[in-house]
Design an enzyme around this catalytic site. Structure first.
Site, mmCIF file in Angstrom:
data_model
loop_
_atom_site.group_PDB
_atom_site.id
_atom_site.type_symbol
_atom_site.label_atom_id
_atom_site.label_comp_id
_atom_site.label_asym_id
_atom_site.label_seq_id
_atom_site.Cartn_x
_atom_site.Cartn_y
_atom_site.Cartn_z
ATOM 1 N N GLU A 62 -0.264 -8.071 -4.774
ATOM 2 C CA GLU A 62 -1.352 -7.837 -3.814
ATOM 3 C C GLU A 62 -2.531 -7.150 -4.482
ATOM 4 O O GLU A 62 -2.370 -6.488 -5.505
ATOM 5 C CB GLU A 62 -0.862 -6.909 -2.689
ATOM 6 C CG GLU A 62 0.358 -7.417 -1.978
ATOM 7 C CD GLU A 62 0.748 -6.518 -0.807
ATOM 8 O OE1 GLU A 62 -0.110 -5.805 -0.274
ATOM 9 O OE2 GLU A 62 1.932 -6.546 -0.461
ATOM 10 N N LYS A 89 -4.962 -4.150 -4.994
ATOM 11 C CA LYS A 89 -4.824 -2.709 -4.762
ATOM 12 C C LYS A 89 -6.171 -2.199 -4.259
ATOM 13 O O LYS A 89 -7.145 -2.140 -5.001
ATOM 14 C CB LYS A 89 -4.424 -1.979 -6.041
ATOM 15 C CG LYS A 89 -4.204 -0.490 -5.819
ATOM 16 C CD LYS A 89 -3.723 0.195 -7.080
ATOM 17 C CE LYS A 89 -3.244 1.603 -6.802
ATOM 18 N NZ LYS A 89 -4.233 2.474 -6.168
ATOM 19 N N ARG A 142 -4.991 5.552 2.749
ATOM 20 C CA ARG A 142 -3.728 4.987 3.200
ATOM 21 C C ARG A 142 -3.477 5.468 4.626
ATOM 22 O O ARG A 142 -3.594 6.652 4.922
ATOM 23 C CB ARG A 142 -2.592 5.452 2.298
ATOM 24 C CG ARG A 142 -1.266 4.830 2.684
ATOM 25 C CD ARG A 142 -0.331 4.881 1.524
ATOM 26 N NE ARG A 142 0.945 4.292 1.806
ATOM 27 C CZ ARG A 142 1.917 4.241 0.913
ATOM 28 N NH1 ARG A 142 1.724 4.740 -0.292
ATOM 29 N NH2 ARG A 142 3.066 3.686 1.205
ATOM 30 N N ARG A 174 -1.857 9.747 3.743
ATOM 31 C CA ARG A 174 -0.846 9.736 2.696
ATOM 32 C C ARG A 174 -0.103 11.064 2.596
ATOM 33 O O ARG A 174 1.094 11.097 2.349
ATOM 34 C CB ARG A 174 -1.543 9.425 1.364
ATOM 35 C CG ARG A 174 -0.568 9.413 0.258
ATOM 36 C CD ARG A 174 -1.246 9.369 -1.074
ATOM 37 N NE ARG A 174 -0.385 10.098 -1.959
ATOM 38 C CZ ARG A 174 0.025 9.671 -3.115
ATOM 39 N NH1 ARG A 174 -0.371 8.519 -3.559
ATOM 40 N NH2 ARG A 174 0.821 10.382 -3.843
ATOM 41 N N GLU A 215 -4.338 0.022 4.098
ATOM 42 C CA GLU A 215 -5.373 0.809 3.420
ATOM 43 C C GLU A 215 -6.676 0.542 4.171
ATOM 44 O O GLU A 215 -7.052 -0.619 4.384
ATOM 45 C CB GLU A 215 -5.457 0.326 1.964
ATOM 46 C CG GLU A 215 -6.276 1.200 1.071
ATOM 47 C CD GLU A 215 -5.490 2.411 0.490
ATOM 48 O OE1 GLU A 215 -4.317 2.631 0.838
ATOM 49 O OE2 GLU A 215 -6.107 3.135 -0.306
ATOM 50 N N PHE A 241 -0.274 -3.707 4.802
ATOM 51 C CA PHE A 241 0.604 -4.235 3.749
ATOM 52 C C PHE A 241 2.084 -3.973 3.973
ATOM 53 O O PHE A 241 2.900 -4.433 3.198
ATOM 54 C CB PHE A 241 0.169 -3.745 2.363
ATOM 55 C CG PHE A 241 0.016 -2.251 2.237
ATOM 56 C CD1 PHE A 241 1.129 -1.428 2.192
ATOM 57 C CD2 PHE A 241 -1.240 -1.670 2.157
ATOM 58 C CE1 PHE A 241 1.003 -0.058 2.071
ATOM 59 C CE2 PHE A 241 -1.390 -0.293 2.041
ATOM 60 C CZ PHE A 241 -0.258 0.516 1.999
ATOM 61 N N ARG A 292 9.322 7.082 -5.522
ATOM 62 C CA ARG A 292 8.562 6.239 -6.448
ATOM 63 C C ARG A 292 9.571 5.444 -7.239
ATOM 64 O O ARG A 292 10.408 6.013 -7.916
ATOM 65 C CB ARG A 292 7.790 7.172 -7.385
ATOM 66 C CG ARG A 292 6.838 6.520 -8.346
ATOM 67 C CD ARG A 292 6.240 7.570 -9.263
ATOM 68 N NE ARG A 292 5.472 8.594 -8.569
ATOM 69 C CZ ARG A 292 4.255 8.407 -8.082
ATOM 70 N NH1 ARG A 292 3.662 7.242 -8.227
ATOM 71 N NH2 ARG A 292 3.627 9.393 -7.461
ATOM 72 N N LYS A 312 2.276 -0.667 -9.845
ATOM 73 C CA LYS A 312 0.825 -0.861 -9.907
ATOM 74 C C LYS A 312 0.394 -1.174 -11.334
ATOM 75 O O LYS A 312 1.001 -0.707 -12.307
ATOM 76 C CB LYS A 312 0.089 0.349 -9.350
ATOM 77 C CG LYS A 312 0.294 1.624 -10.105
ATOM 78 C CD LYS A 312 -0.436 2.776 -9.425
ATOM 79 C CE LYS A 312 0.054 4.095 -9.987
ATOM 80 N NZ LYS A 312 -0.523 5.266 -9.368
HETATM 81 P P1 AMP Z 1 -1.873 5.496 -6.520
HETATM 82 O O1 AMP Z 1 -2.466 6.448 -5.494
HETATM 83 O O2 AMP Z 1 -2.783 5.188 -7.669
HETATM 84 O O3 AMP Z 1 -0.483 5.925 -6.952
HETATM 85 O O4 AMP Z 1 -1.649 4.067 -5.806
HETATM 86 C C1 AMP Z 1 -0.870 3.903 -4.683
HETATM 87 C C2 AMP Z 1 -1.764 3.775 -3.465
HETATM 88 O O5 AMP Z 1 -2.428 2.511 -3.459
HETATM 89 C C3 AMP Z 1 -0.994 3.753 -2.180
HETATM 90 O O6 AMP Z 1 -0.706 5.068 -1.761
HETATM 91 C C4 AMP Z 1 -1.934 3.048 -1.214
HETATM 92 O O7 AMP Z 1 -2.760 4.004 -0.590
HETATM 93 C C5 AMP Z 1 -2.829 2.224 -2.115
HETATM 94 N N1 AMP Z 1 -2.772 0.770 -1.908
HETATM 95 C C6 AMP Z 1 -3.841 -0.032 -1.981
HETATM 96 N N2 AMP Z 1 -3.506 -1.314 -1.794
HETATM 97 C C7 AMP Z 1 -2.176 -1.338 -1.573
HETATM 98 C C8 AMP Z 1 -1.244 -2.387 -1.326
HETATM 99 N N3 AMP Z 1 -1.613 -3.652 -1.265
HETATM 100 N N4 AMP Z 1 0.065 -2.047 -1.178
HETATM 101 C C9 AMP Z 1 0.454 -0.754 -1.257
HETATM 102 N N5 AMP Z 1 -0.388 0.282 -1.491
HETATM 103 C C10 AMP Z 1 -1.696 -0.006 -1.650
#
Ligand code: AMP
Length: 609
Positions: free
Chosen positions: A262, A264, A269, A284, A314, A354, A441, A447
């Site tokens: 998907e 990002k 969130r 979040r 998101e 999502f 996690r 990601k």
């Molecule tokens: P990070 O904060 O860099 O660890 O990335 C994770 C965050 O990406 C999640 O907490 C979501 O807020 C965001 N996010 C954006 N797009 C998506 C998606 N398609 N699926 C899940 N999380 C997503």
């Protein structure tokens, strides 16, 4: 339990520096509590009246507290000269607790119970409107009059939101688990094994409801089996699933096989709870944000009608003129307490959903991702199949996230490039048969961000644990650099990783200093470990995003330094790319394990180049 006994426990906990000992002391406290006393005790240890997601800390102004003390002194017939000097005395000691204790206001005769004090504080917190201030002052004065000096110490700190015991969620989970362990401590191996298994169950229950009081009450009532009653429910935020990271499409496919991939999105969130009549939205870090995002609540209510559901997405600011999304810096301006309606017209939100966690009374988190997605799309169709289309048609707020399913690493890389060209951060790949793992996690979600392809740098989220006085041009700002730490969920510790002295404007440095001044402590709180000693230590609370050139091994910092090892990790040339983030709490900071992974990714890339 008498509040005085509770205070004696707090006094002991305050002097403990090791997390294990802290958990053991908290476990002793828990063993003495009845089931119904357990939630108030745990909330108060967390510095709250309710579970933190309810978001109602007391945070009384010092002015009110001083007037309550003055009243209590007056009623107990104490020296009037003392009463007029309270403000100075507070400034001198800097700690409302120590002042309250020294004033010796109470008779200690009331012997109020912990539950009674909690109930009285709830009444005080709820009072609003005309005359409410006087009422608050008088009720608080009554409490001071009936408590011992030691209890007054903790009551004063609590009402001002300055209890600061340094007891994190994971220490509470440890303590709750300890109350159930039957293996004698002398059998070290058996004890550890039982602890690990029990702790996991307690943590799982916590992940489903985010309410340690509720978990504690169930445990005290029914033991471990009681936890089976804790199921996902609408209104109780589910601790959010998090991602692991990898460095390329090939690594992702090697790990997951055929996977969903998907975009990002970089926004807020949102975990959206619909109970059939009303809607609540959680961020979040599980703060309630319903009031800030009225268009999401409105459309969710219209779409779901009488159905119950919990889903995640998101939310991004939408630029109607260009039919595109706003960057995070613009979206973030929707996070506000005032002028919400005007702002929502200026920057409307679109929410790319999502995941689906609960539907029509049934938890679906344990179903495979592909099934959850199928059901999600029955609620929010996936409009975007082609590049030229948007996830959400102009007249709607919700739409399913853009997604492809593939087992071809090149297709993953191509999708990644497309998404990056559109200005997004990168992609998130999802294991097709993966469950929704609340609060953890793992590789069910992976990601791949722009920064780990190509450039050396990647951002990390650090908790601030201290700061340095400014020198030279920064003297006038009173701050020259901050000390940042990563989080270790295994031990609950915050471990230093960088001293950061750049990235903010003068104005922002000043603001940051003011925020940190509110959190100053006399030394590092328990659970804070640092190789450097800042001029001022602060309670780990604020998280900032930091960019650095690379990760290095260093003898200076504590992150990743295990016993016997002389080197931890450090960031080279760190700079802040954001001031304190409201969407992340200290335990959401980058973890030591992630740092190790980033270090490995950097090394592998170094080898490839
Ligand atoms: P990070 O904060 O860099 O660890 O990335 C994770 C965050 O990406 C999640 O907490 C979501 O807020 C965001 N996010 C954006 N797009 C998506 C998606 N398609 N699926 C899940 N999380 C997503």
């Amino acid at each position: 339990m008498k509040f005085d006994t509770f205070s004696e426990y707090l006094a002991r906990m305050e002097t403990i520096s090791g997390r294990l000992e802290l958990a053991s002391q908290l476990a002793s406290l828990l063993r003495e509590l009845s089931p119904s006393e357990t939630p108030p005790a745990l909330y108060m240890v967390q510095g709250q009246l309710y579970p933190p997601f309810v978001g109602a800390p007391m945070g009384m102004a010092s002015r009110l507290l001083l007037r309550a003390m003055e009243k209590a002194l007056e009623e107990s017939g104490k020296d009037p000269a003392l009463r007029s000097r309270l403000g100075d005395l507070l400034a001198e000691s800097g700690d409302p607790g120590i002042l309250a204790e020294r004033l010796n206001m109470g008779t200690g005769m009331g012997k109020m119970g912990l539950g009674e004090i909690h109930a009285a504080l709830l009444v005080i917190a709820k009072q609003a409107g005309s005359g409410s201030q006087e009422e608050k002052i008088s009720r608080l004065a009554d409490l001071f009059l009936s408590l011992s000096p030691l209890s007054a110490r903790y009551l004063a700190r609590f009402v001002m939101g300055r209890l600061r015991l340094g007891v994190g969620d994971s220490t509470i989970v440890d303590a709750l688990a300890r109350t159930l362990i039957e293996t004698p401590l002398e059998d070290t191996v058996g004890w550890k094994a039982e602890m690990k298994a029990v702790r996991q169950k307690v943590e799982d229950a916590y992940n489903l409801c985010s309410d340690l009081g509720r978990v504690g009450e169930m445990l005290r009532k029914e033991g471990l089996v009681g936890l089976d009653h804790i199921r996902p429910s609408v209104g109780f935020p589910i601790r959010m699933a998090l991602c692991e990271r990898l460095g390329s499409g090939a690594e992702i496919i090697e790990k997951l096989g055929k996977a969903a991939v998907e975009s990002k999105y970089d926004g807020f969130r949102c975990q959206i709870h619909c109970d059939g009549t009303s809607v609540r939205i959680f961020s979040r870090n599980l703060e309630e944000t319903t009031g800030m995002f009225p268009e999401l609540a409105r459309e969710a209510r219209a779409l779901l009608g009488r159905r119950t559901a919990i889903f995640e997405g998101e939310a991004l600011g939408y630029d109607a003129e260009n039919d595109s999304y706003h960057p995070f810096q613009v979206t973030i301006t929707r996070k506000r307490k005032h002028n919400i309606l005007e702002k929502s017209e200026e920057i409307p939100l679109k929410c790319l959903v999502f995941d689906l966690l609960f539907l029509d009374g049934e938890a679906v988190m344990d179903q495979p991702f592909s099934e959850r997605r199928r059901r999600l799309e029955s609620l929010f169709p996936a409009h975007r199949r082609k590049l030229s289309e948007r996830e959400v048609p102009p007249e709607h707020v919700f739409g399913a996230s853009r997604l492809i399913v593939t087992s071809d690493p090149h297709e993953v890389d191509l999708f990644f490039d497309e998404v990056v060209e559109e200005g997004f951060e990168g992609i998130i790949a999802k294991r097709l048969d993966g469950v929704y793992t609340a609060g953890s996690r793992n590789f069910n979600w992976i990601k791949l961000k722009r920064s780990y392809k190509g450039a050396l740098s990647d951002t990390v989220d650090l908790v601030l644990i201290g700061y340095y006085r400014g020198k030279g041009l920064r003297t006038k700002l009173g701050i020259g650099a901050v000390l940042g730490a990563v989080f270790d969920p295994a031990t609950g510790e915050f471990l230093s990783i960088a001293r950061i002295g750049s990235g903010l404007t003068e104005e922002k440095w000043k603001e940051l200093r003011e925020m940190l001044d509110e959190l100053r402590t006399n030394g590092p709180l328990q659970g804070v470990r640092s190789g450097l000693v800042p001029d001022f230590w602060v309670v780990p609370k604020y998280v900032v995003t930091v960019l650095a050139d690379e990760l290095t091994r260093s003898p200076v910092h504590m992150a990743g330094r295990t016993e016997g090892e002389e080197e931890g990790y450090a960031l080279r040339f760190p700079r802040m790319v954001s001031g304190p983030r409201e969407d992340k709490g200290p335990e959401d900071a980058t973890t030591v394990t992630e740092i190790k992974r980033l270090f490995d990714l950097q090394r592998q890339r170094g080898l490839r180049e």
